[in-house]
Design an enzyme around this catalytic site. Structure first.
Site, PDB file in Angstrom:
ATOM      1  N   THR A 177       0.774  -1.229   0.000  1.00 19.52           N
ATOM      2  CA  THR A 177       0.000   0.000   0.000  1.00 19.52           C
ATOM      3  C   THR A 177       0.820   1.303   0.000  1.00 19.52           C
ATOM      4  OG1 THR A 177      -1.502  -1.308   1.308  1.00 19.52           O
ATOM      5  CG2 THR A 177      -1.785   1.041   1.457  1.00 19.52           C
ATOM      6  N   ARG A 205     -11.956  -9.964  -2.069  1.00 23.89           N
ATOM      7  CA  ARG A 205     -11.400  -9.616  -0.737  1.00 23.89           C
ATOM      8  C   ARG A 205     -11.184  -8.113  -0.640  1.00 23.89           C
ATOM      9  NH1 ARG A 205      -6.330  -6.994   0.990  1.00 23.89           N
ATOM     10  NH2 ARG A 205      -5.753  -7.864   3.006  1.00 23.89           N
ATOM     11  N   VAL A 206     -11.636  -7.525   0.447  1.00 25.58           N
ATOM     12  CA  VAL A 206     -11.374  -6.108   0.717  1.00 25.58           C
ATOM     13  C   VAL A 206     -10.485  -6.040   1.946  1.00 25.58           C
ATOM     14  CG1 VAL A 206     -12.389  -3.885   1.325  1.00 25.58           C
ATOM     15  CG2 VAL A 206     -13.585  -5.404  -0.268  1.00 25.58           C
ATOM     16  N   GLY A 207      -9.400  -5.292   1.848  1.00 31.56           N
ATOM     17  CA  GLY A 207      -8.481  -5.164   2.979  1.00 31.56           C
ATOM     18  C   GLY A 207      -8.824  -3.963   3.845  1.00 31.56           C
ATOM     19  N   THR A 228      -0.367   0.854   6.537  1.00 34.79           N
ATOM     20  CA  THR A 228       0.070  -0.130   5.546  1.00 34.79           C
ATOM     21  C   THR A 228       0.431  -1.405   6.284  1.00 34.79           C
ATOM     22  OG1 THR A 228       1.924  -0.698   4.089  1.00 34.79           O
ATOM     23  CG2 THR A 228       2.329   1.090   5.623  1.00 34.79           C
ATOM     24  N   GLY A 229       0.308  -2.538   5.603  1.00 34.34           N
ATOM     25  CA  GLY A 229       0.654  -3.812   6.237  1.00 34.34           C
ATOM     26  C   GLY A 229      -0.442  -4.831   6.043  1.00 34.34           C
ATOM     27  N   HIS A 230      -0.459  -5.828   6.897  1.00 36.89           N
ATOM     28  CA  HIS A 230      -1.405  -6.943   6.771  1.00 36.89           C
ATOM     29  C   HIS A 230      -2.826  -6.475   7.086  1.00 36.89           C
ATOM     30  CE1 HIS A 230      -3.159 -10.851   8.445  1.00 36.89           C
ATOM     31  NE2 HIS A 230      -3.164 -10.938   7.138  1.00 36.89           N
ATOM     32  N   GLY A 231      -3.642  -6.364   6.041  1.00 32.13           N
ATOM     33  CA  GLY A 231      -4.953  -5.740   6.177  1.00 32.13           C
ATOM     34  C   GLY A 231      -5.863  -6.406   7.184  1.00 32.13           C
TER      35      GLY A 231
HETATM   36  N1  GLY Z   1      -2.771  -3.176   3.585  1.00 36.11           N
HETATM   37  C1  GLY Z   1      -3.278  -3.558   2.360  1.00 36.11           C
HETATM   38  C2  GLY Z   1      -4.084  -4.758   2.346  1.00 36.11           C
HETATM   39  O1  GLY Z   1      -3.930  -5.619   3.203  1.00 36.11           O
HETATM   40  O2  GLY Z   1      -4.904  -4.880   1.471  1.00 36.11           O
END
Ligand code: GLY
Length: 313
Positions: A177, A205-207, A228-231
């Site tokens: 991101t 999938r929506v983050g 930013t990172g693991h959504g």
């Molecule tokens: N941070 C972006 C996502 O996980 O989609």
């Protein structure tokens, strides 16, 4: 004090992408600063910064977005105005060069906050903008990443979670991101974030990125944050709102960035990054991944970094 902060994504950035990543965030911060220098608003400046990052194939947003499990692009974006808490967001959009500008259309031209897929894309058409093809959006690097990971869980383990930083692979190819936070000379504050998500994600999938309070949040009385990172981790702790909540309780932007990410790691084992600015132009920049490119512009500063030891703002 007017100030711009941008990031280009927190993840295990390989050595070969360090230079282009740093150059990309510097360019985006400079563009946003030019908007402010011409008396533009914080809102216009964050949109300009994120458009610049979306146009740069180094980053996972717009051109260069990563591919889902079907090998297709589905992008998410958000923009928010701290003056009145207005925001616009889009999710699962394809064929759009600048999803952040589509998010701005949602904010400016509809009574809604979040539009997905075909409905969002229709708004782009109605505004008279041209769609782009996958030939424009999909880079050779994104195709290679798709072949490399194929599976979402493999990408997540490699890039954000589970393994200590020093044990994570250094040859990973995925991206992350982009985002920007700005305070302008009038004291108005804005934020924006945009992403292609994570390679191999499920179709639909929506983050965290388009979710208000997760991918971004701002309020003129407190500040702005872009994450930013693991959504899936970021959404569980509403990372951006959490950071501003900490600031409302007296934490500095730097403390809020560190504490919000520490809590995400403790509670859900998630890794990522965050940029913050407060109404005085003080910044907080922190990440728990291997690297995150960032840049700051103000009248007195033109700083950038990408390594953990650069997180000293
Ligand atoms: N941070 C972006 C996502 O996980 O989609």
């Amino acid at each position: 004090m007017a100030c711009v902060v941008v990031h280009g994504g927190a993840w295990a950035i390989p050595d070969g992408l360090v230079e282009s990543s740093v150059k990309g965030v510097q360019e985006a911060a400079d563009k946003a600063w030019s908007v402010l220098s011409a008396n533009g608003s914080a809102l216009d400046a964050v949109e300009e910064a994120v458009r610049c990052l979306e146009d740069n194939p180094t980053f996972d947003a717009g051109r260069g977005a990563v591919l889902n499990e079907d090998g297709k692009v589905e992008m998410d974006a958000i923009i928010m105005d701290g003056k009145n808490l207005k925001c616009g967001a889009v999710a699962c959009v394809s064929g759009i060069a600048n999803p952040v500008s589509l998010a701005r259309l949602v904010m400016d031209k509809t009574d809604h906050v979040l539009l997905v897929g075909a409905g969002a894309e229709r708004l782009w058409d109605e505004a008279g903008y041209t769609r782009v093809t996958d030939d424009y959006l999909v880079t050779e690097a994104a195709r290679q990443e798709f072949q490399h990971f194929m599976k979402f869980d493999k990408a997540v383990v490699s890039l954000f979670n589970t393994q200590p930083v020093e044990e994570r692979p250094t040859d990973t190819l995925d991206h992350e991101t982009v985002g920007a936070v700005v305070v302008d000379a009038k004291g108005d504050i804005a934020c924006a974030t945009s992403t292609g998500g994570i390679t191999g994600k499920k179709v639909g999938r929506v983050g965290d990125t388009p979710i208000v309070g997760s991918g971004a949040y701002c309020d003129n009385s407190v500040g702005a944050a872009s994450t930013t990172g693991h959504g899936e981790s970021i959404m569980k702790v509403t990372l951006a709102r959490k950071a501003l909540w900490l600031m409302e309780r007296g934490k500095t932007p730097k403390e809020a960035a560190q504490e919000a990410l520490a809590e995400m790691h403790t509670k859900v084992s998630g890794c990522g990054g965050i940029i913050i600015v407060n109404p005085d132009g003080h910044t907080g920049i922190h990440f728990t991944t291997k690297r995150m490119p960032w840049a700051v512009r103000s009248r007195y500063q033109r700083k950038y970094g990408i390594e953990p030891e650069d997180q000293t703002m």
